[in-house]
Design a protein around this motif. Sequence first.
Motif, short mmCIF file in Angstrom:
data_model
loop_
_atom_site.label_atom_id
_atom_site.label_comp_id
_atom_site.label_asym_id
_atom_site.label_seq_id
_atom_site.Cartn_x
_atom_site.Cartn_y
_atom_site.Cartn_z
N ASP A 1 30.08 43.99 43.50
CA ASP A 1 30.99 43.20 43.87
C ASP A 1 31.54 42.51 42.59
OD1 ASP A 1 30.56 43.65 46.53
OD2 ASP A 1 29.41 41.91 46.68
N ASN A 2 30.93 42.39 41.62
CA ASN A 2 31.20 41.66 40.26
C ASN A 2 32.34 42.48 39.56
OD1 ASN A 2 31.72 40.20 37.92
ND2 ASN A 2 29.27 39.73 37.68
N GLY A 3 33.37 42.11 39.50
CA GLY A 3 34.65 42.80 38.84
C GLY A 3 34.27 43.22 37.20
N ASP B 1 44.43 39.94 50.63
CA ASP B 1 43.31 41.00 50.63
C ASP B 1 42.16 40.22 50.48
OD1 ASP B 1 41.47 42.90 50.43
OD2 ASP B 1 42.68 44.27 49.01
N ARG B 2 41.36 40.29 51.19
CA ARG B 2 39.72 39.67 51.22
C ARG B 2 39.00 40.08 50.05
NH1 ARG B 2 37.71 40.63 57.19
NH2 ARG B 2 40.19 40.80 57.36
N LEU B 3 39.06 41.62 49.93
CA LEU B 3 38.18 42.32 49.03
C LEU B 3 38.55 41.63 47.45
CD1 LEU B 3 37.97 45.70 50.45
CD2 LEU B 3 36.30 43.93 50.66
N ALA C 1 38.92 47.92 45.07
CA ALA C 1 38.61 47.46 46.70
C ALA C 1 39.10 48.50 47.45
CB ALA C 1 39.87 46.20 46.57
N SER C 2 39.96 49.60 46.98
CA SER C 2 40.06 50.73 47.88
C SER C 2 38.95 51.62 47.94
CB SER C 2 41.07 51.51 47.15
OG SER C 2 40.67 52.33 46.16
N LYS C 3 38.09 51.67 46.99
CA LYS C 3 36.98 52.49 47.34
C LYS C 3 35.97 51.67 48.42
CE LYS C 3 35.43 52.41 43.00
NZ LYS C 3 34.48 52.89 41.80
N VAL C 4 35.95 50.35 48.30
CA VAL C 4 35.05 49.40 49.36
C VAL C 4 35.96 49.77 50.63
CG1 VAL C 4 34.27 47.33 49.93
CG2 VAL C 4 34.14 48.08 47.72
#
Length: 784
Positions: free
Chosen positions: A108-110, A651-653, A687-690
């Motif tokens: 989650d941590n970018g 985008d919430r992600l 985000a696309s992966k998640v």
Amino acid sequence: MSKGKRLKRMDESLTGGKKNNKNYVVGQFISNARGFGFVEVEGMEEDIFIPEDYVHGAFHTDTVEVELLPDSQGRRQEGRIRNILVRGIEEVVGTYQAEKNFGFVVPDNGKITNDIFIPIEHHGAAVTGDKVVVTITDYGDPLKRRKPEGKVKEVIGNINDPGVDILSIVMGYDIPYEFPEKVINQANRCPDQISEADMYGRKDLRDVVMVTIDGEDAKDLDDAVSLHIDEEGLYHLGVHIADVTNYVQESSALDREALKRGTSVYLVDRVIPMLPHRLSNGICSLNHGEDRLALSCLMTFDKNGGLVDHEIAETVINVNERMNYSDVAKIIEDEDSETIERYKELVPMFKEMAELSAILRKKREKKGAIDFDFPESKILLDKEGNPIDIVPHERNTATKLIEDFMLAANQTVAEHFFYLQSPFVYRIHEQPDPEKMATLATFAGHLGHHMKIRNDGEVRPKEIQKLLKNIEGCKEEAVISRMALRSMMQAKYSTECTGHFGLAFDFYCHFTSPIRRYPDLQIHRIIKDHLRGRMSEAKARHYSEILDEVAKHSSETERRAEEAERETDKLKKAQYMENHLGERFEGVVSGVTAWGLFVELENSCEGMIRAASMEDDFYVYDENNMRLVGERYHKEYTLGQKVWIKVVGADRLTKAIDFKIIDPDMDDDGDDFVEYSEARKVAEFRASKVRKLMGIAQEEADEEDDESYDETPKKKSEPKKSRKKVSVRGEMVDLRDVEPDPRTGKPKLKKPAGRKVYKVHKYKKSATSKAARSSQGKGRKKKR
């Protein structure tokens, strides 16, 4: 999530040999999602820039040894990491994806730039789409291009389940949210009522009329107030604070847990308390009609707000009425007849409180106290955690009244113990940075407003207050107010009493909230030791030894709580704006940078407008005047300027909202093109992966729930709004056509053959961890 892990020195072949000891410094590594980073070194004004090739496997928050490079290319000092001394992160929160013989976790941590590889034997009960906590077992090898490895420590829940998004943030910040059994047991042994023995030696104030004034949904009521005016016209104000230390003994399990947490954390959908509810909502809560133990600060003020006399005492109290801010405001401001009739016996006291509040506020303003009265908001959620509305946060006469009385008590207690020369924890707010003040003064001067700065670069709070008063009602009010706020230092806790700049107080502490702040609880012990004559030399020495660490840790947990609160707000605001794509709003420019504008809407949601996406002109950043100026048509955008925008992305992600400036009189807004920055492209790719994992988990949960599921393959399609573009080797491509390179983790084009597209669903109640686990568990061999 960090604990710190000491390491051996890195291989010399990776970093080269030492040449000169004076070229080495030690600091904390701050990672950037794009691969490079910075090292913060105590005592150095500027951070050291670490190019991507010189990061050498360091993780975000690692303590590292850095070699300073003499041939730095830019204005900033550059360096390369020689050794990783202490690992700052041992656990990571992320989204799990199961493969045939292994798995991996997207953090989650970018700032953690690599996915975490999970060997099949270490996946635990995790299935695709689960939010998990991973313990890092191997930090990888940059020379061999080997990714970090880990094992699943805990499954938080399925990414589509309500509340898991917030809980993931909580665990990502390493905020304790469950009390250990020993702490709960100790709290359960606390009594429900106070005893005669508890009251022995205390001042009995049960006959004094007093009230609590809080929000309507508050349950932990830790402060009550009383007031009467004598025949000489003196105001006798009592601020009565719950005596939490009577139940939380030093070094007990309760105390150690409270110190660890440092503060209660107020998130958008929950409160994570510092103390168990058994205490905070029970014996320590000043519930009306019940005898309670308290520490009272009894103050006498003259008609000018001057403190004539004061007493700090252990007391027994009994609150007459539990009031809320709305009803008190109706009595004082609105003079609502129905509310006045309901509380007719207390109305005279509320009127007198309003008088004293105004006097104290006027006195603070005269001394130079700065009041940044920016509107706050509250996010309303439905039962499933979805945001349904964002409303203004209540701030009225009643909230200001309580604020004034708490400030008076905190100031009085701090001054009392400063002159006793006792070990103590103060709340301090340091002088602003002279360079920032000079920049503020120059900027205000360009707009025709003067601010006096001393020759040594320092500024008095009264000067900032005067500046804010002078700009009231002007078009540049929002601009200068925000810039002034950003020029301030952060308040913190300290054993040194250096004053509070923003409040213009020479003495200040936090005394009034021991249920939710550890420093308040700590100084209550010190106060009681003085009142009971127990402050011996040995006791004073004990406090002197522990208080520096208490102050430092409390400041850190306060920052942590603020960051978590801010992250959950950003998440829910982005989720809220997902339902308003394509809609138009009027907003105010809240930030101007070289790469674009930030615009804040009336509902407090803030979005970004990239300068590269502003197609009507080429905009250049004017740093001195903090504005964007069009080169061709000379159109300007400045802080505080009102603009009309269209919501083109949310985008919430990524917790990001994208706006586009529009003409409100035109129906056609043109193309909703958004040019992402390099950092944003990295975030969008992650985000696309998640998002893909969310879709897999949702589909398998739906299959499990659907009894009439048809095994015939069906064509799946993606909603248009998820089809974003990203740059790969200079070419803009659809995110659906991109995948991570297994060797480097960077984006690369997928092979065209055999590509499978997953349907992306919204969060649904029907998506349960149980269903997903059942579906993905089919055919999996059990370990023997």
